[in-house]
Design a protein around this motif. Sequence first.
Motif, PDB file in Angstrom:
ATOM      1  N   SER A   1      28.279   2.432  12.813  1.00 18.28           N
ATOM      2  CA  SER A   1      28.719   1.362  11.439  1.00 18.28           C
ATOM      3  C   SER A   1      28.374   1.483  10.143  1.00 18.28           C
ATOM      4  N   PRO A   2      28.623   1.417   9.158  1.00 17.82           N
ATOM      5  CA  PRO A   2      28.208   1.825   7.425  1.00 17.82           C
ATOM      6  C   PRO A   2      27.678   0.158   7.288  1.00 17.82           C
ATOM      7  N   ASN A   3      28.751  -0.739   8.367  1.00 15.45           N
ATOM      8  CA  ASN A   3      28.299  -1.766   8.083  1.00 15.45           C
ATOM      9  C   ASN A   3      27.314  -3.068   8.440  1.00 15.45           C
ATOM     10  N   VAL A   4      26.624  -2.570   9.378  1.00 10.94           N
ATOM     11  CA  VAL A   4      26.065  -3.368  10.487  1.00 10.94           C
ATOM     12  C   VAL A   4      24.816  -3.014   9.122  1.00 10.94           C
ATOM     13  N   PRO A   5      23.598  -4.219   9.600  1.00 10.49           N
ATOM     14  CA  PRO A   5      22.665  -4.533   8.686  1.00 10.49           C
ATOM     15  C   PRO A   5      21.429  -3.255  10.042  1.00 10.49           C
ATOM     16  N   VAL A   6      20.990  -2.426   9.385  1.00 10.23           N
ATOM     17  CA  VAL A   6      19.375  -2.449  10.409  1.00 10.23           C
ATOM     18  C   VAL A   6      18.377  -2.749   9.749  1.00 10.23           C
ATOM     19  N   GLN A   7      16.981  -2.496  10.380  1.00 12.85           N
ATOM     20  CA  GLN A   7      16.010  -2.980   9.906  1.00 12.85           C
ATOM     21  C   GLN A   7      15.031  -1.995  10.939  1.00 12.85           C
ATOM     22  N   VAL A   8      14.170  -0.614   9.604  1.00 13.11           N
ATOM     23  CA  VAL A   8      13.744  -0.198  10.692  1.00 13.11           C
ATOM     24  C   VAL A   8      12.173  -0.647  10.262  1.00 13.11           C
ATOM     25  N   VAL A   9      11.537  -0.875  12.270  1.00 14.49           N
ATOM     26  CA  VAL A   9      10.298  -1.118  12.287  1.00 14.49           C
ATOM     27  C   VAL A   9       9.592  -0.188  12.944  1.00 14.49           C
ATOM     28  N   THR A  10       8.559   1.072  12.412  1.00 13.05           N
ATOM     29  CA  THR A  10       9.034   2.250  12.682  1.00 13.05           C
ATOM     30  C   THR A  10       7.705   1.882  14.647  1.00 13.05           C
ATOM     31  N   ASN A  11       7.491   2.787  14.980  1.00 14.90           N
ATOM     32  CA  ASN A  11       6.182   2.460  16.438  1.00 14.90           C
ATOM     33  C   ASN A  11       5.119   2.454  15.672  1.00 14.90           C
TER      34      ASN A  11
ATOM     35  N   VAL B   1       3.437  18.223  20.888  1.00  7.82           N
ATOM     36  CA  VAL B   1       4.683  17.518  21.085  1.00  7.82           C
ATOM     37  C   VAL B   1       5.962  18.391  21.317  1.00  7.82           C
ATOM     38  N   PRO B   2       5.783  19.322  22.076  1.00  2.96           N
ATOM     39  CA  PRO B   2       7.486  20.367  21.759  1.00  2.96           C
ATOM     40  C   PRO B   2       8.951  19.346  22.352  1.00  2.96           C
ATOM     41  N   LEU B   3       9.619  18.184  21.877  1.00  5.89           N
ATOM     42  CA  LEU B   3       9.803  17.337  21.949  1.00  5.89           C
ATOM     43  C   LEU B   3      11.065  18.025  21.587  1.00  5.89           C
ATOM     44  N   ARG B   4      12.456  18.053  22.541  1.00 10.00           N
ATOM     45  CA  ARG B   4      13.869  18.894  21.454  1.00 10.00           C
ATOM     46  C   ARG B   4      14.966  17.408  21.538  1.00 10.00           C
ATOM     47  N   ILE B   5      14.436  16.625  22.261  1.00  7.12           N
ATOM     48  CA  ILE B   5      15.484  15.562  22.590  1.00  7.12           C
ATOM     49  C   ILE B   5      15.015  14.176  21.793  1.00  7.12           C
ATOM     50  N   GLY B   6      15.835  13.597  21.183  1.00  6.39           N
ATOM     51  CA  GLY B   6      14.777  12.545  19.562  1.00  6.39           C
ATOM     52  C   GLY B   6      15.295  11.250  20.267  1.00  6.39           C
ATOM     53  N   GLY B   7      15.557  10.311  19.708  1.00  8.30           N
ATOM     54  CA  GLY B   7      15.615   9.316  20.189  1.00  8.30           C
ATOM     55  C   GLY B   7      14.908   8.311  21.167  1.00  8.30           C
ATOM     56  N   GLY B   8      13.688   8.887  20.937  1.00  5.13           N
ATOM     57  CA  GLY B   8      12.736   7.910  21.285  1.00  5.13           C
ATOM     58  C   GLY B   8      11.593   7.065  20.910  1.00  5.13           C
ATOM     59  N   THR B   9      10.670   6.367  21.752  1.00  4.14           N
ATOM     60  CA  THR B   9       9.517   5.796  20.016  1.00  4.14           C
ATOM     61  C   THR B   9       8.441   6.775  20.254  1.00  4.14           C
TER      62      THR B   9
ATOM     63  N   CYS C   1      13.790   2.517  15.286  1.00  5.99           N
ATOM     64  CA  CYS C   1      12.547   2.913  15.078  1.00  5.99           C
ATOM     65  C   CYS C   1      11.910   3.760  14.196  1.00  5.99           C
ATOM     66  N   GLY C   2      12.968   4.391  13.460  1.00  3.45           N
ATOM     67  CA  GLY C   2      12.800   5.401  11.950  1.00  3.45           C
ATOM     68  C   GLY C   2      14.229   5.267  11.451  1.00  3.45           C
ATOM     69  N   PRO C   3      13.668   5.948  10.054  1.00  2.00           N
ATOM     70  CA  PRO C   3      15.130   6.165   9.252  1.00  2.00           C
ATOM     71  C   PRO C   3      16.314   6.876  10.209  1.00  2.00           C
ATOM     72  N   ASP C   4      15.841   7.587  10.618  1.00  2.00           N
ATOM     73  CA  ASP C   4      16.793   9.173  11.474  1.00  2.00           C
ATOM     74  C   ASP C   4      17.971   8.339  12.092  1.00  2.00           C
ATOM     75  N   ASP C   5      16.953   6.949  13.011  1.00  2.00           N
ATOM     76  CA  ASP C   5      18.143   5.917  13.943  1.00  2.00           C
ATOM     77  C   ASP C   5      19.287   5.697  12.703  1.00  2.00           C
ATOM     78  N   GLU C   6      17.988   5.054  12.050  1.00  2.00           N
ATOM     79  CA  GLU C   6      19.227   4.133  10.637  1.00  2.00           C
ATOM     80  C   GLU C   6      20.301   4.652  10.384  1.00  2.00           C
ATOM     81  N   GLN C   7      19.898   6.526  10.295  1.00  2.00           N
ATOM     82  CA  GLN C   7      20.812   7.281   9.812  1.00  2.00           C
ATOM     83  C   GLN C   7      21.933   7.838  10.878  1.00  2.00           C
TER      84      GLN C   7
END
Length: 409
Positions: free
Chosen positions: A196-206, A304-312, A183-189
């Motif tokens: 894994s530094p080698n797995v291809p990752v494609q960012v498609v934002t929500n 949006v007082p979120l403190r836990i990421g990784g969601g949509t 969902c985002g570059p933070d997930d990719e990072q």
Amino acid sequence: MHILVVYPYIPYPIDRGTYQRVFHLLRELAREHTIDLIALSENGERAEHRGIFEAFCRKVVFVPFEHPPWPRLFPNRLLNPLPTTVRHWWLPQLADTITEMLDQSSYDMVHVCDIVMAQYFLDDHLQIPLSVDRSRVDLQFQEEQYARMPKGLKSSLLHHEQIWKLRRFEHKVARRSSVQVVCGPDDEQFIHSEVSPNVPVQVVTNGVDLDYFSPSSSEVSRDPSPTVLYCGAMDYMPNIDALRWYFGEIHSYLKKAVPDLKVLIVGKSPVAEVTAYGDLPDVTVTGGVPDVRPWYRRAWAQIVPLRIGGGTRLKIPESMAMGTPVISTTIGAQGLHLLHGTDILLADTPEMFAHYTERMLHDEVLRKKIEDRGMQTCRSRFGWPGLGQQLSSYYSQHFQPAEDSHEHN
């Protein structure tokens, strides 16, 4: 291309954030590719919506199932190399359906939703490219969730056991993946640094359905008193934690600055902790609503007082598209590339969160500026057709159609 799609649920009606992402991306992929869909139907529910998917998929198979009981700690859990949250989703009837579909047709690739569905392709069907669409990165999510949970010896031991197994499983999925869609570059990072530094990752934002979520879609007016909204599934731990932080550390500051403040908590399946907030003065807990758009229009702003990421994080583009400006934590808006003070207001301490919310409510010029810019940003960047085209083009460029991608029989 011919693509086999495997989902752990039927994403319709679209009443959860993850359902929005997977439904709209599926429909956009089907505009350029031939899609066969396998989806799990818990207790046979939602199967009546088959026709929605048959309108754009070539073949639709719903697999009924019941969630198995969670295993006993010993020996079932501790001696199993798979994380419990993954093993829970291993269903022989789904494995058989996947094998049958692959035997009947030639596919150029498989697209699965989340790593719990990837497990069906780790030891079998190795010849077919695998794309894993991740509404959240499980390892990242569980580590952030644990940081916000009460600590005890048992919970600590179980967490470390789960994380150790999940990390190993993430590595295995990465080796098998032809691409992971996040969902985002933070997930990719996170994936590249922690998995894994080698797995291809494609960012498609929500994104957001711009035809459905628009100010003109609801005739409801803004509430006469300053009103903030928090929207989401209220049995989802990040949302529960967000409200716990807001009411524990922010609400009192804000109420002093805005004495006539009203708070709307809108979302299905509120747990007891969330329901209890409705006992506070000027706080309304709605539970599930048939249409969230009037609630967006009533609110002067969404918090949006979120403190836990990784969601949509779909609540933010939805709110912006409806013309309801947003105050969020940085982690709540991760991956959306929104500018503080222009598209959104960002704050990460209770004092600053209360301060910026008070400014949004009292400064009509600021509120109007962020409202207008938010709608412009949504129209230019967050429409599902453009995001779906991005994913579709990636697949077309990286996965060559098989020479014989037609029915075997």
